[in-house]
Scaffold this active site. Structure first.
Site, short mmCIF file in Angstrom:
data_model
loop_
_atom_site.label_atom_id
_atom_site.label_comp_id
_atom_site.label_asym_id
_atom_site.label_seq_id
_atom_site.Cartn_x
_atom_site.Cartn_y
_atom_site.Cartn_z
N ASP A 1 -22.60 94.40 -13.90
CA ASP A 1 -24.04 94.44 -13.62
C ASP A 1 -24.86 94.54 -14.91
OD1 ASP A 1 -22.70 94.99 -11.21
OD2 ASP A 1 -24.38 96.12 -10.43
N HIS B 1 -28.66 94.18 -14.48
CA HIS B 1 -29.87 94.79 -13.91
C HIS B 1 -31.05 94.82 -14.89
CE1 HIS B 1 -28.64 95.90 -9.93
NE2 HIS B 1 -27.55 96.50 -10.36
N HIS C 1 -27.95 91.62 -5.46
CA HIS C 1 -29.36 91.62 -5.86
C HIS C 1 -29.89 90.21 -6.11
CE1 HIS C 1 -30.61 95.88 -6.21
NE2 HIS C 1 -29.30 96.07 -6.23
N HIS D 1 -18.33 90.08 -7.20
CA HIS D 1 -19.31 91.14 -7.46
C HIS D 1 -18.96 92.41 -6.70
CE1 HIS D 1 -22.99 93.20 -8.37
NE2 HIS D 1 -23.11 93.49 -7.08
N HIS E 1 -20.79 96.01 -9.19
CA HIS E 1 -21.42 96.56 -7.98
C HIS E 1 -21.64 98.07 -7.99
CE1 HIS E 1 -22.88 96.08 -3.98
NE2 HIS E 1 -21.83 96.53 -3.33
#
Length: 789
Positions: free
Chosen positions: A529, A531, A594, A646, A739
């Site tokens: 991730d 983000h 996401h 993921h 994740h």
């Protein structure tokens, strides 16, 4: 037992059935691959006699010359489309005494540790436990004992011989007459209902012989290995064998194998006589103790299976309600056993509904045969000795063809790029002959593509330069609470947005042409991730691919969750999409949970786009980014062994084999509605200690090691056993997933087979580190990055 790498390699075989009358025992050999017991068997080299081959083998086993053996059985087996239309298996018998038996060596040579002498009782136990290569061994033993111990009478009825095998004395023939030509009985009508043509039967027959020869019955172990290639799980495969083994022989003849394939084929119609036969198979599938009735536990399992096929949760109370309702409809008491007759009546009168949807393979026989043909073509083309009986998913063949790149790259000692020139522009470095070859062998389109990677005025490079300017201007942090101040400086946000939309369209086209399940090769960096943490991504770049993906020796794989929570999702997407367009075979991206519109509206990315570009342009850019997300691959496999995703592994009822991922529809703008499989890949988690309540434990036990993911409110959690089954079914060794935040940037779980990687440090204001994984040389190495400096 003689083993073969491909059908084309099948040849004549001789075997030895040695019997010691002193203790009524027979010689068997433990097979290393399957751990089954079988006779010593040897391939007959071309030009040698059967007798000379078996004589040499006797010397190998006993280290003494023994008297000539006698013929016990000979099998003549038709093999279509083979260099020889017939192959033979000759079984010789040998009677010996205790002193000779003791000379059988098991401490050296090819039989080291593999020789077993078994009595009739031991043989029967091994047979009932499924440890024999074939039930024929019981016949051999009884024949040998009858010849040596009068008045012993063999009980051949114990093993019913297949009627399609023509037996005359010592000769057994298997010919094309074993094929089903017309629907004379209901089983043959089932084959017709499945659409099994004679041509299709021919290939299924060849595969049957491949799995059994030199035996003529398919053992449970071999059947399980075969049936898993059709998409059955390792847990359900033995139940399918029990359903198919109608004679309880513990071995299937060709027709029995054909009939069960027809019953489980996804395209077999479920009506009339074929439906009745399918229901008989279904009944035996759940009749675990083979007593001809379904007790309460077995019937409850059947109802649970039906509920699963309808995507209903495995709730014990609801399952028992369904059981009670059916019993009441049938007029049965709650504890009454259900006979096969009552079961068929209940299905026929629609008191039990839904049997047409269960007991089906994921892959049809036609699809399996297509795989057989591809396998044989590869084997013939390569001349390879690699075992072709592997699971369907194998490592992608690597193209080892090289050519000279069009451009040279000139660098400063500090690794800063100076310029890029065409090879032929450096006349002092290339001969006239080579110059002519290089110029004519490289198409103009490839020259343009190569130059575009380094052209500083290209759309992608303009965006990347702007990105690096914004990095210095806004001093990207690993995390920023609230609404961080953001400035475009001297950049034109509208122009940046238009360029980004074009790049999104190009990236979307690339994603559309990629499989849903990528086949990648090492060396490769695997990132978790991000983000919206552009700062950490730039740190990783400086350390691992500072000249860009094009000039990096490693591939790059990103496991999703590029946006939300962090403030710089636009920058992350700009970076990744630009390099994806420039180097589509170097940088790979998987979709995370996401990368879904509804999730982004709940979190921050939708708002980020509007804040940076304004209402109209921001929404337009957001839509184009998500259009690309809708086409992203959902999983990958590195070197055919390491599964990357993921979230987590999918449940077997949605994904019996990994290749099913390639059937996920495209585009996928509503994954929760369009594909439960895609949803599970993006959302699933390994189960955590301390979260297994009684209800969860029941769910896990009845749901193949999967239970509702209460923490996320959707999808599932899975156990280490579920992971082990998934890895074993697909011949994978590990899984890498993202994740979940990890304090050290990574976690190793579930018997060290599952690695979680997280590549965004100080996530949501925390203190976690960032990491990535390097897959190279058979190693998965965790690389942790210090991002404080």
């Amino acid at each position: 037992m003689a083993r073969f790498k491909a059908i084309s390699d099948l040849c004549n075989v001789v075997s030895l059935a040695a019997y010691c009358a002193d203790d009524s025992s027979m010689l068997l050999v433990l097979e290393g691959i399957t751990s089954e017991l079988w006779l010593p068997s040897i391939k007959v080299p071309e030009g040698e006699s059967w007798q000379s081959v078996i004589t040499k083998e006797l010397l190998e086993i006993f280290e003494v010359e023994l008297e000539t053996t006698k013929l016990l059985k000979i099998y003549k087996i038709w093999l279509p489309d083979h260099s020889s239309n017939w192959i033979y298996h000759c079984v010789y018998s040998l009677n010996l005494l205790e002193d000779v038996k003791r000379k059988s060596k098991s401490n050296k040579g090819k039989y080291r540790g593999r020789i077993r002498w078994v009595t009739e009782q031991e043989l029967t136990t091994l047979w009932l436990n499924g440890n024999l290569r074939t039930p024929e061994l019981l016949h051999y033993f009884q024949q040998l004992k009858a010849h040596n111990e009068f008045p012993y009478k063999p009980n051949y009825d114990q093993i019913l011989l297949a009627p399609e095998y023509i037996t005359r004395g010592k000769l057994v023939e298997i010919s094309q007459e074993t094929f089903v030509h017309a629907g004379k009985n209901i089983y043959e009508q089932l084959v017709e209902a499945a659409g099994f043509t004679l041509d299709l039967q021919k290939y299924l027959y060849r595969e049957f012989i491949f799995f059994t020869f030199p035996a003529v019955y398919l053992s449970q172990i071999s059947f399980i290995r075969f049936i898993m290639e059709l998409g059955w799980t390792r847990d359900d495969a033995p139940n399918v064998f029990r359903a198919a083994d109608v004679t309880e022989r513990c071995g299937l003849s060709y027709r029995e194998y054909l009939f069960v394939l027809a019953a489980i084929d996804p395209y077999t119609s479920h009506g009339g006589a074929p439906a009745e036969i399918r229901c008989r198979f279904i009944f035996r599938f759940f009749d675990v103790d083979r007593d001809g009735i379904l007790n309460l536990t077995e019937f409850r399992n059947f109802i649970g299976y039906m509920r699963k096929s309808k995507s209903l949760p495995p709730d014990l109370a609801e399952t028992m309600k369904d059981v009670d309702a059916i019993y009441k409809n049938l007029g049965f008491s709650p504890l009454a056993p259900l006979t096969i007759g009552a079961f068929l009546v209940a299905v026929g009168t629609l008191k039990i509904r839904g049997t047409s949807h269960i007991f089906r393979s994921v892959k049809s026989a036609q699809q399996y045969v297509q795989g057989i043909l591809k396998r044989e073509i590869r084997h013939k083309a390569s001349g390879s000795t690699v075992d072709t009986k592997t699971t369907e998913f194998t490592a992608k063949q690597i193209d080892n063809t090289y050519e000279l790149a069009v451009h040279t790259v000139r660098l400063q000692k500090s690794a800063t790029l100076i310029d890029v020139q065409e090879v032929w522009s450096l006349q002092n470095a290339i001969s006239q002959t080579a110059l002519s070859i290089v110029q004519t062998s490289t198409p103009e389109q490839y020259r343009r593509m190569s130059m575009a990677v380094f052209d500083q005025d290209s759309e992608c490079n303009e965006l990347l330069k702007s990105l690096r300017y914004l990095q210095q201007l806004n001093k990207f942090k690993t995390y920023a609470k609230g609404k961080p101040l953001f400035s475009w400086g001297h950049l034109d946000a509208e122009l940046f947005g238009r360029h980004l939309i074009n790049v999104c369209k190009n990236a979307q086209t690339i994603f559309q042409n990629e499989p849903r399940l990528l086949e990648l090769t090492s060396p490769i960096y695997v990132m978790g991730d991000l983000h919206g943490n552009i700062g950490d991504l730039i740190y990783f770049e400086k350390v691992f691919w500072n000249l860009g993906p094009c000039l990096s020796p490693c591939n790059l794989l990103f496991l999703g969750d590029f946006v939300d929570r962090g403030a710089y999702g636009i920058e992350i997407i700009t970076y990744l999409f630009c390099y994806k367009v420039q180097t589509p075979k170097k940088l790979w991206m998987l979709r995370g949970n996401h990368e879904i519109r509804e999730i982004q509206k709940m979190f921050s990315f939708y708002t980020e786009c509007i804040n940076k570009f304004g209402e109209k342009t921001g929404v337009e850019i957001w839509e184009h980014i998500n259009d690309a997300f809708d086409c992203m691959p959902l999983a990958s496999v590195i070197d055919g062994r390491v599964f990357c995703v993921h979230g987590g592994i999918p449940p077997p009822w949605l994904c019996p084999v990994a290749s099913a991922i390639n059937q996920i529809p495209l585009p996928l703008n509503q994954p929760d509605l369009q594909s439960p499989l895609a949803w599970e890949l993006m959302w699933n988690d390994p189960i955590k200690k301390g979260t297994v309540t009684d209800n969860v434990a029941f769910e896990l036990s009845t749901n193949d090691g999967f239970a509702t993911n209460y923490r996320r409110g959707t999808a599932h959690v899975f156990t280490a056993d579920a992971l082990e089954r998934f890895l074993s079914t697909n011949n994978f060794s590990h899984i890498i997933r993202a994740h979940e935040v990890a304090q050290s940037g990574f976690n190793v779980q579930q018997k060290a087979k599952l690695l979680t990687v997280f590549s965004s440090s100080k996530y949501c204001g925390g203190s976690n580190e960032a990491a990535c994984i390097l897959a190279d040389g058979g190693k998965l190495r965790v690389l942790r990055l210090e991002t404080d400096s």
